[in-house]
Scaffold this motif. Sequence first.
Motif, mmCIF file in Angstrom:
data_model
loop_
_atom_site.group_PDB
_atom_site.id
_atom_site.type_symbol
_atom_site.label_atom_id
_atom_site.label_comp_id
_atom_site.label_asym_id
_atom_site.label_seq_id
_atom_site.Cartn_x
_atom_site.Cartn_y
_atom_site.Cartn_z
ATOM 1 N N VAL A 6 42.241 36.671 43.303
ATOM 2 C CA VAL A 6 42.628 36.425 41.908
ATOM 3 C C VAL A 6 41.584 35.575 41.200
ATOM 4 O O VAL A 6 41.171 35.863 40.070
ATOM 5 C CB VAL A 6 44.022 35.755 41.846
ATOM 6 N N ILE A 7 41.125 34.521 41.874
ATOM 7 C CA ILE A 7 40.112 33.649 41.273
ATOM 8 C C ILE A 7 38.799 34.411 41.070
ATOM 9 O O ILE A 7 38.139 34.275 40.037
ATOM 10 C CB ILE A 7 39.905 32.387 42.133
ATOM 11 N N LYS A 8 38.438 35.233 42.031
ATOM 12 C CA LYS A 8 37.207 36.014 41.918
ATOM 13 C C LYS A 8 37.282 36.971 40.729
ATOM 14 O O LYS A 8 36.337 37.088 39.952
ATOM 15 C CB LYS A 8 36.985 36.789 43.215
ATOM 16 N N ARG A 9 38.424 37.627 40.574
ATOM 17 C CA ARG A 9 38.599 38.580 39.463
ATOM 18 C C ARG A 9 38.550 37.862 38.111
ATOM 19 O O ARG A 9 37.893 38.307 37.184
ATOM 20 C CB ARG A 9 39.923 39.308 39.629
ATOM 21 N N ALA A 10 39.254 36.729 38.008
ATOM 22 C CA ALA A 10 39.253 35.971 36.756
ATOM 23 C C ALA A 10 37.869 35.407 36.460
ATOM 24 O O ALA A 10 37.430 35.380 35.304
ATOM 25 C CB ALA A 10 40.290 34.856 36.807
ATOM 26 N N GLY A 11 37.160 34.961 37.491
ATOM 27 C CA GLY A 11 35.802 34.447 37.291
ATOM 28 C C GLY A 11 34.847 35.529 36.838
ATOM 29 O O GLY A 11 33.994 35.299 35.975
#
Length: 159
Positions: free
Chosen positions: A34-39
């Motif tokens: 999730v963090i990778k996608r949002a980043g």
Amino acid sequence: MVLEIWLLTVVAGATNGLTVFLLLLAGVLVGGAVIKRAGRRAWRNLTGALQTTGAPQAPRETNSAGTGNTLPMIGGLLLMVPGLVSDVLGLLCLFPPTGRLVLRRADKLLNRPGFAPGTFGDAYQQARMHRPDGQVVQGEVIDPDGPPAPRRQDPPLTR
């Protein structure tokens, strides 16, 4: 933290240690994704804005909750923290209806008149000040309560 540990021991007692380990591992993996996608979305918005205008602008692309990348980042971080309560809170940040509810509640809390001055609430309110066209105005903050105090000048040291 005590609640998290107690809940993990209850789940481990009801199932086994491997199940708890797999739950924690799944939380870390999903939170990282999730963090990778949002980043990546934030990076894509930044590079797109820099290529078209030459200066970063406020992101126009938002997720289904209408919150940009803030709640997905917080939700992913909470998923990565070991514990079941933090995982539930992280999932609440990721789902659009509950994400909007969390965002409204945080906004209401930070904009309260009784919020302690000189803390995060003031910084939050200043960060929300935008021009009518939506662009952030960079500059120096001037206290409207009065002129600054005159500089103190110490007398020269004499021996």
